[in-house]
Write a protein that holds these residues in place. Structure first.
Motif, PDB file in Angstrom:
ATOM      1  N   GLN A 456      -0.838  -9.311  -4.575  1.00 10.13           N
ATOM      2  CA  GLN A 456      -0.104  -9.309  -3.168  1.00 10.13           C
ATOM      3  C   GLN A 456       0.189  -8.012  -2.250  1.00 10.13           C
ATOM      4  N   TRP A 457       0.204  -7.462  -3.479  1.00  8.97           N
ATOM      5  CA  TRP A 457       0.664  -6.027  -2.939  1.00  8.97           C
ATOM      6  C   TRP A 457      -0.616  -5.401  -1.765  1.00  8.97           C
ATOM      7  N   ALA A 458      -1.794  -5.678  -2.932  1.00 10.46           N
ATOM      8  CA  ALA A 458      -3.109  -5.288  -2.054  1.00 10.46           C
ATOM      9  C   ALA A 458      -2.926  -5.888  -0.320  1.00 10.46           C
ATOM     10  N   LEU A 459      -2.373  -7.183  -0.660  1.00 10.66           N
ATOM     11  CA  LEU A 459      -2.772  -7.730   0.715  1.00 10.66           C
ATOM     12  C   LEU A 459      -1.634  -7.754   1.967  1.00 10.66           C
ATOM     13  N   ILE A 460      -0.423  -6.908   1.457  1.00 11.35           N
ATOM     14  CA  ILE A 460       0.123  -6.621   2.686  1.00 11.35           C
ATOM     15  C   ILE A 460       0.149  -5.274   2.628  1.00 11.35           C
ATOM     16  N   LEU A 461      -0.572  -4.049   1.861  1.00 14.31           N
ATOM     17  CA  LEU A 461      -1.241  -2.967   2.169  1.00 14.31           C
ATOM     18  C   LEU A 461      -2.472  -2.693   2.965  1.00 14.31           C
ATOM     19  N   VAL A 462      -3.561  -3.946   3.003  1.00 12.15           N
ATOM     20  CA  VAL A 462      -4.257  -3.494   4.106  1.00 12.15           C
ATOM     21  C   VAL A 462      -3.399  -4.443   5.613  1.00 12.15           C
ATOM     22  N   VAL A 463      -2.336  -5.100   5.513  1.00 12.80           N
ATOM     23  CA  VAL A 463      -2.116  -5.810   7.149  1.00 12.80           C
ATOM     24  C   VAL A 463      -0.968  -3.500   7.094  1.00 12.80           C
ATOM     25  N   ALA A 464      -0.505  -3.340   6.658  1.00 15.04           N
ATOM     26  CA  ALA A 464       0.064  -2.090   7.190  1.00 15.04           C
ATOM     27  C   ALA A 464      -0.830  -1.095   7.471  1.00 15.04           C
ATOM     28  N   LEU A 465      -2.556  -1.163   6.498  1.00 13.65           N
ATOM     29  CA  LEU A 465      -2.807   0.020   7.038  1.00 13.65           C
ATOM     30  C   LEU A 465      -3.603  -0.600   8.749  1.00 13.65           C
ATOM     31  N   VAL A 466      -3.886  -1.900   8.786  1.00 16.58           N
ATOM     32  CA  VAL A 466      -4.996  -2.018  10.064  1.00 16.58           C
ATOM     33  C   VAL A 466      -3.824  -1.713  11.260  1.00 16.58           C
TER      34      VAL A 466
END
Length: 492
Positions: A456-466
């Motif tokens: 779940q952390w990875a999911l929002i990190l990907v969103v943040a980076l995008v």
């Protein structure tokens, strides 16, 4: 941009942000379980090492940038690091979604207490809790009510809205807690609860678990590193005493926790046996607050009055913290050009939809509480790194300009030390997922596994980076926009 009208207004808002349901249901339980007085002493140390420095860091980020988390991280660290502010904001969105469900529960119990049901003889509070959690329409409706109450407060802006409400809510909450604590202490046998809370065992200082639990509690309780105080600092007046305000906020949170601990533990030990009191404390947050504690009002003289007061304090604590969470997201949306009203409608609707799974399932709620609660440690680390990137020397000088107590040097030392403290705390939680909770660490569908956190952390990190580049351009300019994030002569 509106500003808080006084120092008291900012501090009141900060204390109501920090004092949430964790003070009333988590603090008494973990303090009793992990050493009582020893735990309290270590919590004070954790406040000095962790909470106060992080709150000063947030105050610096918000007051200097005059932007929400996204813009603050962009201007402190550089445009490439805008994602860090997005990540912090998304962690708060995760908490906001399930926290509104807690507020729904407190509203239901407040209403039930007003009816006098908790003082009826032989009341089955276990059945009340089971019926509530098995009534999805009711919980979702009360979740919506909680969000609507917060939206209505914030829709009026700073001075006409949340400043006025929180300036009243803060003293009201403490008055309620003082009344409840006095009633609990004066119960026959109540002093046994005080002994349980304040007794110091020197051997506990050698228990690493006690240290880790105390640091975890202060990290969760004060809201340090969430970005909530950063958001309120955006509205602070020029040259506010960052160190002094952070200290007052932390002390206020500690006092609220102590009052709640006195209320819960003295009542438990006065009105039930030691064995049953320890069983209640071992029942988890929801079990202690909503199953084991309410029946005691039937045996308490004046319980018909004190039951509504207890759950009113619970509801006020929850809703005031919810105000800060919604405002964090709204502030970021407004930085991107949206109006306050439009932002509130979108944020309120989004929080409601995202919170429905937690409203429908206590298992989902427990998972979300675990995942995003631990993620706050990551948010705190990002705040510390932002100050380091800005320059510890520059940060020290700017905090020192406003300080009423000589704490700027200590702030600088603790921020530099923060990565070490983070590794210790995060290592503790990873250890818990691997060897204590019992869920297979690799299964993301298990509520307390390591993989459910990481995925779940990875999911929002990907969103943040995008979204990094888009949001770096979209957020409006602040006082620091266009300046380098650090300076060679005052850097770290």
């Amino acid at each position: 941009m509106e500003r808080f009208r006084s120092r008291y207004a900012l501090v009141a808002a900060g204390i109501t942000m920090a004092v949430g349901v964790g003070n009333l249901w988590r603090f008494p339980r973990v303090a009793a379980e992990w050493g009582g007085g020893t735990f309290l002493i270590i919590m004070v140390l954790a406040s000095v090492l962790w909470a106060i420095p992080l709150l000063i860091a947030e105050s610096l980020l918000g007051s200097k940038s005059r932007l929400g988390t996204v813009g603050a991280f962009r201007d402190f660290m550089g445009r490439r690091f805008t994602w860090a502010g997005v990540f912090m904001g998304l962690v708060t969105v995760g908490i906001l979604a399930y926290y509104a469900v807690v507020c729904a529960w407190t509203l239901y119990y407040f209403g039930t207490s007003l009816s006098g049901r908790f003082v009826e003889p032989d009341i089955d509070t276990g059945r009340i809790w089971e019926n509530l959690t098995a009534s999805p329409v009711l919980v979702v409706a009360l979740q919506l009510v909680s969000i609507l109450l917060v939206v209505l407060v914030l829709a009026r802006g700073l001075k006409k809205g949340f400043e006025g409400v929180l300036m009243v809510a803060m003293p009201a909450l403490f008055v309620l807690l003082v009344i409840l604590a006095i009633r609990a202490v004066t119960l026959p046998g109540g002093f046994e609860g005080l002994r349980y809370l304040f007794a110091v065992d020197l051997a506990d200082f050698g228990n690493a678990q006690v240290w880790l639990e105390a640091f975890t509690q202060i990290a969760f309780s004060t809201g340090a590193g969430w970005g909530l105080y950063l958001t309120y600092a955006v509205y602070s007046r020029d040259r506010e005493d960052m160190a002094g305000n952070a200290t007052i906020l932390t002390v206020g949170d500690l006092i609220a926790g102590l009052l709640a601990g006195i209320t819960v533990l003295c009542t438990l030990f006065a009105l039930t046996s030691v064995v049953m009191a320890e069983e209640a404390l071992a029942a988890g947050n929801e079990g202690m607050a909503f199953v084991h504690f309410p029946p005691l009002f039937a045996d308490m003289p004046g319980g018909v009055v004190f039951a509504p007061l207890f759950f009113l304090a619970f509801a006020l604590a929850g809703l005031s913290s919810l105000v800060a969470m919604v405002e964090l997201v709204v502030r970021n949306a407004m930085d991107m050009g949206a109006s306050r009203l439009t932002s509130l409608v979108v944020v309120g609707a989004g929080a409601f939809v995202l919170g429905i799974p937690s409203a429908l399932s206590t298992d989902v709620f427990a998972n979300q509480d675990f995942v995003w609660g631990v993620a706050l440690l990551l948010s705190g680390l990002l705040a510390a790194i932002a100050v380091m990137k800005y320059g510890l020397g520059r940060a020290h000088a700017e905090v020192a300009e406003t300080q009423s107590i000589p704490i700027a040097g200590w702030f600088r030392f603790c921020i530099a030390l923060f990565p070490v403290m983070f590794v210790a705390l995060m290592g503790f939680w990873i250890y818990q997922t691997l060897f204590v909770f019992g869920d297979p660490w690799w299964d993301p569908l298990r509520p307390f596994s390591l993989m459910t956190m990481v995925s779940q952390w990875a999911l929002i990190l990907v969103v943040a980076l995008v979204l990094n580049g888009v949001l770096a351009r979209r957020v409006s300019a602040g006082p620091l926009s266009g300046r380098p994030p650090s300076s060679p002569d005052v850097g770290a």
